[in-house]
Design a protein around this motif. Structure first.
Motif: not given
Length: 223
Positions: A36, A38, A40-41, A43-44, A63, A72, A159, A163, A166, A176
């Protein structure tokens, strides 16, 4: 690990990811490594691979900055051990990472063999940090209090706090998390109470006191 080691590796430097891949395949030739670049990747990947054996998390990448990523990740996947991988070797940062739930801390200056030993120790349920780091020094009492307050948050509250940091609005957080805005507002109220602050802005500022250690160190060095 009956089907081989599965690792989520979150780092924005391709060359370092390549070095880590070599270290990991030396540990297990059949290792599945999800890279990953970043946050976001990352978390996915956590959502797509709940059976991962370990997360290797850089302190700073697109990120996310500092230990906020760890907060997180621990909220999203509390049962997967997380090793912070960083060029920073500051004892306070390492101590705070462990207090926030990290299972280990791997220096980017480590040799391949040292990296393998650290990851093996973490997979065996041990805590692994660089041998030369002294973790016995007293921490800032304000930071200790903040860590204890953060630990009192539920997974979902953590969580939501991530957010908030962010800059997401309540309706975005609700989308989300697939919950109502009223639920998000209830979580925010509980977060403010547990952190002892009056506004979401103050909550984010309090979180930044512990999560943005790397940025604070750079500022101190420039000063």
């Amino acid at each position: 690990m009956a089907n081989g080691l599965k690792v989520i590796m979150a780092d924005d430097h391709p060359l370092f990811r390549g070095a880590m891949r070599a270290a990991l395949t030396g540990l297990d030739p059949n290792a599945e490594i999800i890279e990953c670049g970043d946050f976001d990747a990352a978390r996915k990947a956590l959502n797509d691979h709940p059976d991962a054996d370990i997360v290797l998390l850089d302190l700073s990448m697109p990120g996310v900055s500092g230990l906020s990523g760890l907060v997180t990740v621990r909220a999203v996947s509390p049962n997967i051990p997380v090793a912070i991988v960083s060029a920073t070797e500051d004892a306070a940062t390492i101590r705070r990472a462990l207090n926030l739930g990290a299972s280990g801390y791997v220096s980017k200056s480590s040799t391949m063999e040292q990296i393998r030993k650290s990851i093996s120790a973490i997979l065996d349920g041990e805590i692994s940090v660089p041998a030369h780091i002294n973790l016995d020094a007293d921490d800032d009492p304000e930071i200790r209090d903040l860590i204890n307050r953060l630990k009192s948050l539920t997974r979902q509250q953590t969580r939501v706090l991530g957010m908030l940091s962010q800059g997401l609005l309540n309706k975005q957080i609700a989308y989300e998390l697939d919950v109502s805005e009223a639920t998000v507002k209830a979580h925010v109220s509980a977060i403010l109470q547990k952190l002892g602050v009056e506004s979401r802005t103050r909550a984010v500022i309090r979180l930044s006191k512990i999560t943005n250690m790397e940025d604070q160190q750079k500022t101190a060095q420039r000063g």
